[in-house]
Scaffold this active site. Structure first.
Site, short mmCIF file in Angstrom:
data_model
loop_
_atom_site.label_atom_id
_atom_site.label_comp_id
_atom_site.label_asym_id
_atom_site.label_seq_id
_atom_site.Cartn_x
_atom_site.Cartn_y
_atom_site.Cartn_z
CG HIS A 33 -1.90 0.90 1.38
ND1 HIS A 33 -3.17 1.16 0.45
CD2 HIS A 33 -1.76 2.41 2.12
CE1 HIS A 33 -3.67 2.08 0.88
NE2 HIS A 33 -3.08 3.10 1.76
CG MET A 137 -9.84 7.01 4.40
SD MET A 137 -8.07 5.88 4.11
CE MET A 137 -7.11 6.71 5.25
CG ASP A 175 -5.39 3.10 4.85
OD1 ASP A 175 -4.49 2.66 5.72
OD2 ASP A 175 -5.36 3.85 3.87
C1 DX5 Z 1 -3.11 7.35 6.55
C2 DX5 Z 1 -2.57 6.33 5.26
C3 DX5 Z 1 -2.51 4.96 5.77
C4 DX5 Z 1 -1.65 4.85 6.78
C5 DX5 Z 1 -1.99 3.75 7.68
O1 DX5 Z 1 -3.11 8.46 5.90
O2 DX5 Z 1 -3.78 6.34 4.18
O3 DX5 Z 1 -2.25 4.03 4.78
O4 DX5 Z 1 -0.08 4.43 6.40
O5 DX5 Z 1 -0.96 3.83 8.69
P1 DX5 Z 1 -1.28 2.94 10.20
O6 DX5 Z 1 -1.53 1.69 9.93
O7 DX5 Z 1 0.05 3.57 11.03
O8 DX5 Z 1 -2.49 3.77 10.85
ZN ZN Z 2 -3.48 4.51 2.66
#
Ligand code: DX5
Ligand code: ZN
Length: 225
Positions: A33, A137, A175
């Protein structure tokens, strides 16, 4: 379909990116990702197509590119050429979402749409049938290592029923703030792709973190078998 693990390189050590990508790939990651941020749609800046292209050269697994940028249409071709397998845009950044999704698909790339924690999934009603991927999200995008927003995860259930009602098969990614501790719950409510940055690359042993995710996926398969 079995759920997938997608490490987010946002929390990786960028001085040894190829090595870290190899570690998570060997440990069983399914996708990488890649978080692209422009300092406008989100308050942080990461990287662009040049870095995606470099990662493509060393990655043996598909690239899941998450665009947290304004006017993503201007850059879709560059990210497709750089080797993105999936490109997700934000519903909040796309006034002409249908056109943007068609443009992604015309580049022979899978099209995903991401929704911020406060955006209702009803915004996807009319576009769902065109999508290859939905990204829920569970943090406000911009940074890794933020706290998981439980209320946003409830949207997984809603979007799952919207997908099933239409007899579609669209994987749902989750995510932000995802880790082995909440993986069972997320898989239980219908998440298909677990995206995790800090809980993998911030762990003392990223391999062990992936193994824990794999175990959660195996448990969820046994539950639904
Ligand atoms: C957030 C990103 C995510 C992030 C997730 O803005 O879109 O993909 O990298 O990171 P973690 O797992 O550390 O919350
Ligand atoms: Zn992301």
């Amino acid at each position: 379909m079995s759920a997938l693990i997608a490490p987010s390189i946002l929390s990786a050590d960028f001085t040894r990116l190829a090595e870290q990508i190899e570690i998570v790939t060997q440990a069983g990651a399914d996708l990488l990702h890649l978080d692209v941020m422009d300092g406008r749609f989100v308050p942080n800046i990461t990287f662009g197509p040049l870095v995606v292209k470099a990662i493509k050269r060393v990655s043996r697994i598909p690239l899941d590119v998450h665009l947290m940028i304004e006017e993503p249409d201007r850059y879709l071709e560059s990210f497709a050429q750089a080797g993105a397998n999936t490109i997700s845009v934000h519903v909040e950044a796309c006034p002409h979402l249908h056109r943007t999704v068609q443009q992604i698909k015309s580049l022979k790339v899978k099209a995903g749409v991401a929704v911020n924690p406060s955006t209702p999934v009803s915004t996807l009603e009319e576009i769902l049938q065109e999508l290859d991927y939905v990204l829920i999200m569970t943090v406000n995008p911009g940074f890794g290592g933020q706290e998981f927003i439980r209320a946003a995860a409830a949207k997984i259930v809603k979007v799952k029923s919207m997908i099933e009602f239409r007899s579609l098969k669209i994987p749902i990614g989750v995510d932000g703030g995802v880790g082995p501790d909440n993986a069972d719950d997320l898989l239980g409510i219908g998440a298909d792709v677990l995206i995790a940055g800090n809980s993998i690359f911030g762990a003392s042993d990223p391999r062990a973190a992936i193994t824990k995710f794999r175990e959660a996926i195996a448990r969820s398969r046994r539950r639904t078998a």
